[in-house]
Design a protein around this motif. Structure first.
Motif, short mmCIF file in Angstrom:
data_model
loop_
_atom_site.label_atom_id
_atom_site.label_comp_id
_atom_site.label_asym_id
_atom_site.label_seq_id
_atom_site.Cartn_x
_atom_site.Cartn_y
_atom_site.Cartn_z
N TYR A 169 52.92 90.78 63.96
CA TYR A 169 52.35 89.40 63.73
C TYR A 169 53.25 88.51 63.77
O TYR A 169 53.01 87.17 64.74
CB TYR A 169 52.03 89.59 62.19
CG TYR A 169 51.72 89.04 61.25
CD1 TYR A 169 50.17 88.85 61.58
CD2 TYR A 169 52.37 87.56 60.56
CE1 TYR A 169 49.04 87.66 60.65
CE2 TYR A 169 51.30 86.69 60.49
CZ TYR A 169 50.10 86.21 60.36
OH TYR A 169 48.34 85.74 59.62
N LYS A 170 54.58 88.01 63.20
CA LYS A 170 55.29 86.44 63.84
C LYS A 170 55.42 86.13 65.18
O LYS A 170 55.46 85.40 65.27
CB LYS A 170 56.52 86.65 63.15
CG LYS A 170 56.41 87.57 61.41
CD LYS A 170 57.93 86.48 61.17
CE LYS A 170 57.66 86.03 59.59
NZ LYS A 170 58.79 85.37 58.82
N LYS A 216 51.75 84.98 66.37
CA LYS A 216 51.47 83.49 65.10
C LYS A 216 52.29 82.44 66.30
O LYS A 216 52.00 81.57 66.30
CB LYS A 216 52.15 83.98 63.55
CG LYS A 216 51.31 83.52 62.79
CD LYS A 216 51.99 83.06 61.77
CE LYS A 216 51.54 81.91 60.55
NZ LYS A 216 52.39 81.88 59.19
N SER A 260 54.65 95.99 62.88
CA SER A 260 53.75 95.19 62.18
C SER A 260 54.17 94.26 62.12
O SER A 260 53.34 93.04 62.41
CB SER A 260 52.69 95.32 61.71
OG SER A 260 53.59 96.36 60.40
N GLY A 261 55.36 93.91 60.99
CA GLY A 261 55.62 92.40 61.13
C GLY A 261 56.45 91.22 62.25
O GLY A 261 56.17 90.58 62.43
#
Lengths: 213, 144
Positions: A26-27, A30, A22-23
């Protein structure tokens, strides 16, 4: 007992995997948002007053948000200069200010005032080279900086006068606002042709620049 | 003997849930700071200091089940819960910011997220500490 241990180990692995995946999602998301935002409003990465070094029509436009008091920025400066030298004429560097350390904005004002005397590059080199000498725990040690500035050949009286220009406060505020918008929360933050450097590191930066050349 | 084993199994499951909550709290807070780049305030650090060790205390206490896990984890949960309560009171404005210990850096009254209008990061911390406290209480009632 054995099955309980298995449950624990699998749930640890599962939770960590979920965190990593999930990190990454997300990155990536973004980063895509920033690319789209910059495409729409290129002024976010370069204002008309921003310092620009190198060929105007260069293939690669590198934008760096930096803090004069940041140690990593000082370390990376010669590396970036080196990459630019090796690809003379193909890279244009835009420098933006992100003075997050306390008292850093004062150094930014020195840089901008030195620019008026045509000595921006010399001053920046000196600021980075002597960083360990002038940087204190609670901000820059001016007693160390003034003599260094006059050594470069700057007119200190004029410099002090130019540093009082209220326009400089607006400039710093604008740079900080842009930094926040494009996610430059750490320094140095790099953008290559509008793409943010996702994984920080010298090799990664080099790779991103060369992929655009 | 048999009923004892069943009882042990149930308390183990409660402990397992407490571990999952602590682990989610740990990874979640790391997500906020390392991936979303939110800078933790002082109070958040105190809560982290008390939450992170719970993950490891619970893991050791589960493999195999050790009754003493309760004794070792309770101080962390109690103190952490008090910090979380204080932080929430600060967010709700029941304690004025001037009375808070955070004056430099990121003020602890800063709200990074506000899901559904009331779920903030300190609220998540408070919920996590509360769930763990309840689970530990349930274990204690069964074990004695």
């Amino acid at each position: 007992m054995k099955s309980q241990q298995k449950i624990v180990i699998f749930s640890i692995i599962g939770l960590i995997l979920f965190f990593i995946i999930s990190g990454a999602i997300y990155k990536n998301q973004k980063s895509n948002d920033v690319v789209a935002m910059v495409k729409e409003d290129s002024a976010l990465l370069e204002r008309d007053y921003s310092v620009s070094i190198g060929n105007k029509d260069a293939k690669v436009h590198l934008v760096e948000f930096f803090d004069p008091a940041c140690v990593t920025c000082a370390d990376f400066h010669p590396l970036v200069k080196d990459i630019m030298k090796k690809n003379e004429g193909n890279i244009r560097l835009t420098l933006r200010y992100a003075p997050y350390h306390s008292g850093s904005d004062y150094i930014v004002k020195i840089l901008e005032a030195s620019r008026k005397q045509g000595k921006f590059n010399e001053t920046l080199e000196m600021i980075f080279k002597k960083q360990l000498e002038w940087e204190g725990f609670s901000g820059p040690n001016m007693k160390v900086i003034w003599p260094l500035l006059s050594q470069i050949g700057l007119n200190i009286d004029q410099l002090v006068k130019d540093m009082k220009d209220p326009k400089l406060d607006d400039l710093i505020a604008q740079d900080l606002a842009d930094a926040k918008k494009v996610g430059a929360t750490k320094t140095p933050s790099y953008y290559v042709n509008g793409k943010p450097l996702q994984q920080f590191g010298y090799e990664q930066l080099k790779e991103l620049i060369y992929s655009e050349l | 003997m048999v009923s004892d084993e069943i009882n042990n199994n149930k308390t183990w499951i409660f402990l397992f849930f407490a571990f999952v909550v602590a682990m989610i709290a740990m990874l979640g807070s790391l997500f906020f700071s390392e991936i979303m780049d939110f800078v933790p305030c002082t109070l958040c650090w105190y809560q982290r200091i008390l939450m992170y060790p719970l993950v490891f205390i619970f893991i050791v206490g589960m493999m195999p089940y050790d009754k003493k896990v309760l004794k070792y984890s309770t101080p962390f949960v109690v103190v952490g819960w008090v910090f979380a309560l204080y932080h929430n009171l600060l967010h709700f404005g029941l304690i004025p910011e001037s009375a808070s210990p955070c004056v430099q850096g990121i003020p602890c009254s800063t709200k990074y997220i506000e899901w559904f209008g009331f779920i903030t990061i300190p609220m998540l911390s408070f919920i996590a500490f509360s769930i763990i406290a309840v689970l530990l209480y349930l274990i204690k009632r069964r074990d004695v």
